[in-house]
Design an enzyme around this catalytic site. Structure first.
Site, mmCIF file in Angstrom:
data_model
loop_
_atom_site.group_PDB
_atom_site.id
_atom_site.type_symbol
_atom_site.label_atom_id
_atom_site.label_comp_id
_atom_site.label_asym_id
_atom_site.label_seq_id
_atom_site.Cartn_x
_atom_site.Cartn_y
_atom_site.Cartn_z
ATOM 1 N N ASP A 24 0.991 -1.096 0.000
ATOM 2 C CA ASP A 24 0.190 -0.033 0.011
ATOM 3 C C ASP A 24 0.896 1.381 -0.041
ATOM 4 O O ASP A 24 0.553 2.334 -0.671
ATOM 5 C CB ASP A 24 -0.838 0.040 1.181
ATOM 6 C CG ASP A 24 -1.877 -1.087 1.197
ATOM 7 O OD1 ASP A 24 -2.526 -1.379 0.104
ATOM 8 O OD2 ASP A 24 -2.246 -1.690 2.407
ATOM 9 N N THR A 37 -9.802 2.198 6.008
ATOM 10 C CA THR A 37 -9.443 1.002 6.722
ATOM 11 C C THR A 37 -7.957 1.317 7.156
ATOM 12 O O THR A 37 -7.458 0.081 7.546
ATOM 13 C CB THR A 37 -9.282 0.021 5.572
ATOM 14 O OG1 THR A 37 -9.006 0.573 4.274
ATOM 15 C CG2 THR A 37 -10.775 -0.527 5.226
ATOM 16 N N ALA A 38 -7.373 2.513 6.909
ATOM 17 C CA ALA A 38 -5.916 2.551 7.271
ATOM 18 C C ALA A 38 -6.087 3.438 8.814
ATOM 19 O O ALA A 38 -6.655 2.594 9.811
ATOM 20 C CB ALA A 38 -5.300 3.236 6.228
HETATM 21 P P1 NAD Z 1 3.163 1.934 5.887
HETATM 22 O O1 NAD Z 1 3.319 2.459 4.413
HETATM 23 O O2 NAD Z 1 4.074 1.164 6.401
HETATM 24 O O3 NAD Z 1 1.896 1.686 6.027
HETATM 25 C C1 NAD Z 1 1.402 1.218 7.371
HETATM 26 C C2 NAD Z 1 0.113 0.024 7.301
HETATM 27 O O4 NAD Z 1 -0.766 0.720 6.862
HETATM 28 C C3 NAD Z 1 0.756 -0.992 6.081
HETATM 29 O O5 NAD Z 1 0.376 -2.248 6.890
HETATM 30 C C4 NAD Z 1 -0.027 -0.666 5.062
HETATM 31 O O6 NAD Z 1 -0.640 -1.960 4.359
HETATM 32 C C5 NAD Z 1 -1.488 -0.298 5.736
HETATM 33 N N1 NAD Z 1 -2.305 0.554 4.906
HETATM 34 C C6 NAD Z 1 -1.935 1.885 4.042
HETATM 35 N N2 NAD Z 1 -3.129 2.157 3.583
HETATM 36 C C7 NAD Z 1 -4.216 1.199 3.717
HETATM 37 C C8 NAD Z 1 -5.494 1.266 3.402
HETATM 38 N N3 NAD Z 1 -6.016 2.248 2.670
HETATM 39 N N4 NAD Z 1 -6.185 0.614 4.083
HETATM 40 C C9 NAD Z 1 -5.792 -0.584 5.146
HETATM 41 N N5 NAD Z 1 -4.491 -0.701 5.185
HETATM 42 C C10 NAD Z 1 -3.542 0.308 4.693
HETATM 43 O O7 NAD Z 1 3.175 3.595 6.580
HETATM 44 P P2 NAD Z 1 3.152 5.045 6.258
HETATM 45 O O8 NAD Z 1 4.085 5.291 4.921
HETATM 46 O O9 NAD Z 1 4.118 5.603 7.359
HETATM 47 O O10 NAD Z 1 1.778 5.727 5.886
HETATM 48 C C11 NAD Z 1 1.010 5.120 4.879
HETATM 49 C C12 NAD Z 1 -0.221 5.002 5.773
HETATM 50 O O11 NAD Z 1 -0.141 3.738 6.738
HETATM 51 C C13 NAD Z 1 -0.871 6.116 6.283
HETATM 52 O O12 NAD Z 1 -1.742 6.798 5.081
HETATM 53 C C14 NAD Z 1 -1.825 5.548 7.312
HETATM 54 O O13 NAD Z 1 -3.295 5.417 7.005
HETATM 55 C C15 NAD Z 1 -1.173 4.280 7.661
HETATM 56 N N6 NAD Z 1 -0.687 4.171 8.860
HETATM 57 C C16 NAD Z 1 -1.682 3.540 9.725
HETATM 58 C C17 NAD Z 1 -1.095 3.598 11.327
HETATM 59 C C18 NAD Z 1 -2.093 2.986 12.171
HETATM 60 O O14 NAD Z 1 -3.051 2.308 11.670
HETATM 61 N N7 NAD Z 1 -1.816 3.307 13.436
HETATM 62 C C19 NAD Z 1 0.008 4.028 11.459
HETATM 63 C C20 NAD Z 1 0.939 4.556 10.462
HETATM 64 C C21 NAD Z 1 0.580 4.628 9.126
#
Ligand code: NAD
Length: 266
Positions: free
Chosen positions: A45, A162-163
């Site tokens: 993602d 979902t994120a």
């Molecule tokens: P990353 O790219 O390592 O992603 C972190 C996780 O979020 C991965 O497991 C990825 O598969 C998942 N993810 C990303 N978009 C998603 C979506 N639309 N639906 C379901 N899962 C999704 O982290 P990064 O580069 O720091 O940030 C990318 C995205 O990751 C951010 O936009 C944020 O939504 C998400 N994220 C989530 C958390 C959390 O849930 N606590 C923390 C950090 C980042």
């Protein structure tokens, strides 16, 4: 058709890139990373999010499709063992696409001579204070809705629901709906301070504005990127007129995808 390949640095992605490039060339496609019609991402993602931001000025021309070269991804329709099938599907391309809404963020500053900054998010934007409690007024349209105190505020798209949104208790929203969601991050609620305390679904006509109180530093996260902002006067959040488009060969049903990603076999 001009195909761009956008990949992360993992060895598995580089191996897939090599195989995919050969397959595409053998089948008469042009590899063109600068002005592609279709961008294939190889990674997870995060790679798809990075590709979206890389090609942000060409969203009108580009359709995306994502191959998973790691663990299960949410935007990824294909596994790296399936690139032959992906190329076969590209050969039969009829230009169809499926679109998902994007979030537009406009940051206005206190200084009159400082131009507003505009960002687009595919997943979400989060406003947080760096050193202490975020104090902000939340407006819906012209109406002051609430005074917020807490860790932060997250505004997510349907595909972003979902994120991070899910992790802070937001609802999962069908990606076909043109709405945004506002979720609180650790809001302070007591006899002195009061917020709604529930995630809010914001319609396409509603304009959400956040006015942070103190004139100091904030972190504004837009998908994977964080920006340190100071002297913010207000931030406007709204659905963007522009969508992101994905090729439609293998569009997995939204709720199947949710089940597959979060629940597994039932
Ligand atoms: P990353 O790219 O390592 O992603 C972190 C996780 O979020 C991965 O497991 C990825 O598969 C998942 N993810 C990303 N978009 C998603 C979506 N639309 N639906 C379901 N899962 C999704 O982290 P990064 O580069 O720091 O940030 C990318 C995205 O990751 C951010 O936009 C944020 O939504 C998400 N994220 C989530 C958390 C959390 O849930 N606590 C923390 C950090 C980042």
């Amino acid at each position: 058709m001009k195909v761009g390949i956008y990949t992360n640095k993992l060895t598995s992605s580089q191996v897939t890139k090599h195989k995919l490039t050969e397959l595409l060339l053998q089948n008469g496609f042009e590899i063109n990373d600068k002005e592609p019609d279709v961008v294939i991402t190889l990674g997870g993602d995060g790679t798809l999010l990075a590709a979206f931001h890389h090609y942000i000025k060409q969203l009108n021309q580009i359709r995306f499709t994502a191959v998973n070269t790691g663990h299960l991804g949410f935007y990824t329709d294909w596994q790296n063992s399936e690139i032959e099938q992906l190329v076969e599907s590209l050969k039969k391309d009829d230009g169809k696409s499926v679109s998902y809404p994007l979030l537009k963020i406009i940051v206005h500053f206190n200084q009159t001579n400082r131009q507003p900054k505009t960002y687009l998010a595919l997943n979400e934007s989060i406003l947080q204070k760096i050193t202490s409690t975020l104090i902000a007024d939340v407006y819906l349209g012209d109406q002051l809705f609430e005074h917020f105190r807490g860790e932060g505020l997250c505004i997510s798209t349907p595909t972003g629901s979902t994120a991070y949104n899910k992790s802070v208790g937001g609802a999962i929203v069908n990606s076909s709906l043109k709405i945004l969601q506002l979720t609180e991050v650790a809001s302070i609620n007591n006899i002195m301070f009061r917020t709604l305390g529930s995630p809010m679904i914001i319609g396409p006509e509603d304009k959400l504005t956040i006015v942070p109180s103190a004139k100091s530093d904030y972190f504004l996260t837009v998908d994977s990127e964080s920006y340190q902002c100071n002297q913010i006067s207000r931030i406007e959040f709204a659905l963007c007129k522009q969508d992101i488009r994905f090729v439609k060969y293998r569009h997995i049903n939204f709720w199947k995808r949710v089940q597959k990603s979060f629940i597994g076999e039932v």
